[in-house]
Design a protein around this motif. Structure first.
Motif, PDB file in Angstrom:
ATOM      1  N   THR A  74      10.989  -0.793   0.961  1.00 12.37           N
ATOM      2  CA  THR A  74      11.003   0.657   0.762  1.00 12.37           C
ATOM      3  C   THR A  74      11.484   0.920  -0.653  1.00 12.37           C
ATOM      4  O   THR A  74      12.506   0.383  -1.085  1.00 12.37           O
ATOM      5  CB  THR A  74      11.943   1.345   1.769  1.00 12.37           C
ATOM      6  N   GLY A  75      10.740   1.723  -1.387  1.00 14.87           N
ATOM      7  CA  GLY A  75      11.125   1.994  -2.777  1.00 14.87           C
ATOM      8  C   GLY A  75      10.131   2.915  -3.442  1.00 14.87           C
ATOM      9  O   GLY A  75       9.278   3.546  -2.792  1.00 14.87           O
ATOM     10  N   LEU A  76      10.230   3.020  -4.771  1.00 19.00           N
ATOM     11  CA  LEU A  76       9.320   3.853  -5.554  1.00 19.00           C
ATOM     12  C   LEU A  76       7.994   3.134  -5.689  1.00 19.00           C
ATOM     13  O   LEU A  76       7.927   2.003  -6.172  1.00 19.00           O
ATOM     14  CB  LEU A  76       9.924   4.132  -6.938  1.00 19.00           C
ATOM     15  N   MET A  87       0.847  -1.201   0.000  1.00 25.85           N
ATOM     16  CA  MET A  87       0.000   0.000   0.000  1.00 25.85           C
ATOM     17  C   MET A  87       0.879   1.246   0.000  1.00 25.85           C
ATOM     18  O   MET A  87       2.102   1.179   0.153  1.00 25.85           O
ATOM     19  CB  MET A  87      -0.930  -0.004   1.214  1.00 25.85           C
ATOM     20  N   ASN A  88       0.232   2.383  -0.173  1.00 29.26           N
ATOM     21  CA  ASN A  88       0.912   3.667  -0.099  1.00 29.26           C
ATOM     22  C   ASN A  88       1.562   3.854   1.269  1.00 29.26           C
ATOM     23  O   ASN A  88       1.066   3.374   2.281  1.00 29.26           O
ATOM     24  CB  ASN A  88      -0.117   4.774  -0.374  1.00 29.26           C
ATOM     25  N   GLU A 100       8.021   3.388   2.356  1.00 30.08           N
ATOM     26  CA  GLU A 100       7.708   2.035   2.808  1.00 30.08           C
ATOM     27  C   GLU A 100       6.322   1.631   2.341  1.00 30.08           C
ATOM     28  O   GLU A 100       5.410   2.459   2.296  1.00 30.08           O
ATOM     29  CB  GLU A 100       7.782   2.020   4.339  1.00 30.08           C
ATOM     30  N   GLY A 101       6.158   0.366   1.968  1.00 32.40           N
ATOM     31  CA  GLY A 101       4.842  -0.112   1.575  1.00 32.40           C
ATOM     32  C   GLY A 101       4.835  -0.955   0.319  1.00 32.40           C
ATOM     33  O   GLY A 101       3.798  -1.516  -0.055  1.00 32.40           O
ATOM     34  N   LYS A 102       5.968  -1.068  -0.344  1.00 32.48           N
ATOM     35  CA  LYS A 102       6.074  -1.877  -1.562  1.00 32.48           C
ATOM     36  C   LYS A 102       6.096  -3.353  -1.191  1.00 32.48           C
ATOM     37  O   LYS A 102       6.874  -3.776  -0.338  1.00 32.48           O
ATOM     38  CB  LYS A 102       7.357  -1.489  -2.296  1.00 32.48           C
TER      39      LYS A 102
END
Length: 402
Positions: free
Chosen positions: A152-154, A123-124, A162-164
């Motif tokens: 953590t990433g784009l 999630m975002n 964080e959320g990937k």
């Protein structure tokens, strides 16, 4: 790895659904039976046909479809699941399950199942860090549900944070480890792996053919079984397993010092590294140049390095020490002599001249000899399986002592 295991994969609505397709493929390659449950939101990103083709099973979506037989779907899936994996897991689905809401097939299966539940959130960043979402995840963790840390990433929204969702390969490794017996919880295991190097001059060094693959396999297996693992690694390009402490060293003396930092507080020392027995007496401060003339020879004087295994064999109290012997002849004789001389509890010996048993291979052929005189020969097998055998023996010794 997952043969005869049924993984019920819950796929919820998020852009990371495309990773879930790769996840199904990787689970199938581990011989798992994969049953996919898609939410309505997930089907807006990827069609059920994609998951049906990859899993070789019908995709489950509608909780209220007409029954073709007495096999009530949500109960059947709940009972056959060895693990329920939700990937990607949205904030919405996490929140529903945390609060006992069962308004679709996936959440109903979760409520009806006694299997291990694993979430791979996606999630975002703002949603992932939202206090309500955090509270829901903490509530589930306290109830025994498990979470795979997102990366953590784009992100798809363009934000960086964080959320990937974790990579499918890492999720599969987590699922595999969930089936491993946790018989080493509370044990601290120090493992040495790989070769050491000794410099000759600023641009050259001597080393050996050790790859470190056995030590790294043991480290991963020990971590999967619940141990606190300290991996003291020589010069190798291998990527260390996740969740362990890694100490990188170069020379034999550095490896000796590193083991010394942890030895007094460890339960087990596994000496699978191949430290050099000798080092140059003098290291040239400048590059050694070739001398003119074809008959010229280079002579280097060597001195003994400290014997790490023997040193800690003399110091050990209650620690278990596992040694290794890579030989080219007289395998049992030399290995037994080494085990007694260095005070090992048991030794893992292999003949490096045998095909599939030398350095840098994925496999090995080993003989394990213990201090009570027992000797067992094992056929050609993957080094991961050798690691299991070694740690089974370690675990049995620990149980007998407690």
């Amino acid at each position: 790895m997952l043969r005869d295991k049924t993984i019920v994969l819950g796929v919820t609505g998020g852009i990371a659904v495309y990773k879930a397709a790769d996840l199904v493929s990787k689970l199938k390659k581990q011989n798992a039976n994969v049953e996919v449950i898609m939410t309505e939101g997930a089907a807006n990103f990827v069609t059920p046909l994609t998951f049906q083709s990859l899993s070789h099973n019908l995709v489950h979506m509608d909780m209220f479809k007409e029954l073709k037989n007495y096999d009530i779907e949500h109960i059947s899936l709940a009972q056959k699941a060895d693990v329920i994996l939700i990937a990607p897991a949205t904030a919405n689905t996490i929140g529903k399950i945390a609060n006992g809401i069962a308004d679709n097939l996936l959440t109903t299966v979760v409520m009806a199942s006694k299997a291990k539940i694993i979430f791979a959130p996606a999630m975002n960043t703002a949603m992932y860090q939202n206090p309500i979402v955090k509270e829901n995840m903490d509530k589930l963790k306290n109830l025994g549900y498990e979470f795979i840390q997102p990366q953590t990433g784009l992100l798809a929204c363009g934000d960086y944070g964080e959320g990937k969702m974790a990579e499918p390969a890492d999720i599969v490794e987590y699922v595999i480890s969930s089936f491993v017996k946790k018989d080493l919880i509370g044990r601290r295991i120090v493992i040495t792996a790989g070769p050491t190097i000794e410099p000759l001059d600023p641009v050259r060094y001597m080393t050996n053919f050790s790859s470190g693959k056995t030590g790294y396999s043991i480290a991963k297996e020990a971590a999967d079984r619940g141990a606190e693992v300290i991996l003291i690694s020589g010069n190798t390009p291998l990527i260390p397993p996740k969740g362990i402490e890694v100490v990188n060293v170069k020379t034999t003396r550095e490896m000796l010092d590193a083991v010394g930092e942890y030895f007094d507080t460890c339960h087990v020392l596994i000496k699978s590294a191949a430290p050099l027995d000798y080092r140059p007496k003098t290291v040239s401060p400048i590059k050694i140049k070739k001398k003119p003339g074809e008959q010229d020879e280079l002579t280097i004087d060597y001195i003994r390095n400290p014997d790490i295994a023997a040193y800690f064999g003399k110091r050990k109290k209650e620690q278990i020490i596992v040694g290794f012997a890579a030989e080219t002849n007289n395998l049992s004789e030399y290995a037994t002599e080494k085990m007694k001389k260095k005070n090992f509890d048991f030794i893992v010996a292999n003949d490096v001249t045998q095909e599939g048993a030398g350095f840098k291979t994925e496999t090995n052929i080993v003989t394990i000899i213990d201090k009570d005189g027992n000797s067992n020969d094992y056929p050609l097998m993957h080094k991961k399986d050798v690691a299991k055998i070694i740690l089974d023996k370690v675990s049995n010794i620990l149980k007998n002592r407690s």
